[in-house]
Design an enzyme around this catalytic site. Sequence first.
Site, PDB file in Angstrom:
ATOM      1  N   HIS A   9       0.815  -1.227   0.000  1.00 18.18           N
ATOM      2  CA  HIS A   9       0.000   0.000   0.000  1.00 18.18           C
ATOM      3  C   HIS A   9       0.845   1.272   0.000  1.00 18.18           C
ATOM      4  O   HIS A   9       0.322   2.360  -0.232  1.00 18.18           O
ATOM      5  CB  HIS A   9      -1.014   0.003   1.158  1.00 18.18           C
ATOM      6  CG  HIS A   9      -0.463   0.287   2.512  1.00 18.18           C
ATOM      7  ND1 HIS A   9      -0.172  -0.703   3.420  1.00 18.18           N
ATOM      8  CD2 HIS A   9      -0.166   1.456   3.127  1.00 18.18           C
ATOM      9  CE1 HIS A   9       0.263  -0.159   4.537  1.00 18.18           C
ATOM     10  NE2 HIS A   9       0.289   1.147   4.386  1.00 18.18           N
ATOM     11  N   ASP A  48      -0.361  -7.616   1.445  1.00 20.93           N
ATOM     12  CA  ASP A  48       0.159  -6.243   1.536  1.00 20.93           C
ATOM     13  C   ASP A  48       1.684  -6.276   1.709  1.00 20.93           C
ATOM     14  O   ASP A  48       2.230  -5.948   2.756  1.00 20.93           O
ATOM     15  CB  ASP A  48      -0.510  -5.511   2.702  1.00 20.93           C
ATOM     16  CG  ASP A  48      -0.143  -4.029   2.750  1.00 20.93           C
ATOM     17  OD1 ASP A  48       0.346  -3.502   1.725  1.00 20.93           O
ATOM     18  OD2 ASP A  48      -0.341  -3.403   3.816  1.00 20.93           O
ATOM     19  N   GLN A  85       1.300   5.546  12.622  1.00 17.30           N
ATOM     20  CA  GLN A  85       1.258   6.241  11.346  1.00 17.30           C
ATOM     21  C   GLN A  85       2.664   6.473  10.797  1.00 17.30           C
ATOM     22  O   GLN A  85       3.502   7.040  11.472  1.00 17.30           O
ATOM     23  CB  GLN A  85       0.539   7.586  11.500  1.00 17.30           C
ATOM     24  CG  GLN A  85      -0.870   7.455  12.050  1.00 17.30           C
ATOM     25  CD  GLN A  85      -1.281   8.652  12.870  1.00 17.30           C
ATOM     26  OE1 GLN A  85      -0.511   9.573  13.052  1.00 17.30           O
ATOM     27  NE2 GLN A  85      -2.499   8.620  13.373  1.00 17.30           N
ATOM     28  N   GLY A  86       2.919   6.024   9.580  1.00 17.03           N
ATOM     29  CA  GLY A  86       4.210   6.209   8.941  1.00 17.03           C
ATOM     30  C   GLY A  86       5.164   5.043   9.067  1.00 17.03           C
ATOM     31  O   GLY A  86       6.241   5.058   8.487  1.00 17.03           O
ATOM     32  N   ASP A  87       4.793   4.025   9.847  1.00 17.39           N
ATOM     33  CA  ASP A  87       5.661   2.861   9.995  1.00 17.39           C
ATOM     34  C   ASP A  87       5.393   1.776   8.964  1.00 17.39           C
ATOM     35  O   ASP A  87       6.096   0.761   8.949  1.00 17.39           O
ATOM     36  CB  ASP A  87       5.505   2.258  11.399  1.00 17.39           C
ATOM     37  CG  ASP A  87       6.204   3.071  12.454  1.00 17.39           C
ATOM     38  OD1 ASP A  87       7.317   3.548  12.187  1.00 17.39           O
ATOM     39  OD2 ASP A  87       5.629   3.266  13.536  1.00 17.39           O
ATOM     40  N   SER A  88       4.383   1.959   8.126  1.00 21.00           N
ATOM     41  CA  SER A  88       4.042   0.947   7.124  1.00 21.00           C
ATOM     42  C   SER A  88       5.254   0.489   6.344  1.00 21.00           C
ATOM     43  O   SER A  88       6.111   1.297   5.963  1.00 21.00           O
ATOM     44  CB  SER A  88       3.033   1.514   6.129  1.00 21.00           C
ATOM     45  OG  SER A  88       1.752   1.534   6.669  1.00 21.00           O
TER      46      SER A  88
END
Length: 263
Positions: free
Chosen positions: A70, A117, A214-217
């Site tokens: 993603h 993913d 948030q932002g660690d994906s």
Amino acid sequence: MAYLLFWTITLLAGSCYASEHNRIVGGSPTTINEYPSIVQVEFLGIFTEAWSQSCAGSILNTRHILSAAHCFEGFFYEPSRRRIRAGATFRNTGGSVIYVEREFNHPTYGTLGYDGDITVVRLMAPLTYNPVIQQAPIVAPGSVIRDGRPVIHAGWGAISQGGPASSQLLDVTIYTVNHELCRDRYLTLRPPATVTRNMICAGILDVGGMDACQGDSGGPLYYGDSGVLIGVVSWGNGCAQAFFPGVSAAVEPYVDWIQSIAE
């Protein structure tokens, strides 16, 4: 057999496909020397035309990184709008910057919730290994990760749900959560969310307070202190919640596919 060893559903990237994105919550400052295989994935802003870290990844070899699918798709996505920063402790500065040639999102991505993913990303130029830029050891095929085992997230993500990003690399130790229990908890959401066998759940169950955010994906889930890469940060219901563990794409089911691309 080897035992190695976020809608409010949130895809943990820097721009949200659901409602929020995630970074390390409840973690401690660390340095790239401790995690030399982690890289920042930077996005070129649609309106700002400025580069900024929004996801993360792990080095497979000098030309390929492993990340979340993603982070490498969407209406405005083009490979030219992504680059990686390796060998840097601090967000958006230092290290080596290399641009993305193309992504190989897993063919099942988007067919069943967040299953599949995971992506292998080819770089336009090779990385040069040094003490702070190193290959990540990945889990062996057939490995089983038992419940309640310590695992580590590292990243530059938000330090609280909806909060600011961390300027310095952080890490946090949490524990693997029983798959059936995690699946059943996510089925209580409306609409329900699907936790498949290709996913790993981890957190501080019924306590919370520590998680990717948030932002660690796309960033790593390591098996304890071994540094073995067993997961890729993917999604969750908010960040660091007591009832809902964070969910990573499991690496083990995809090892053959990863190796077929990152030759």
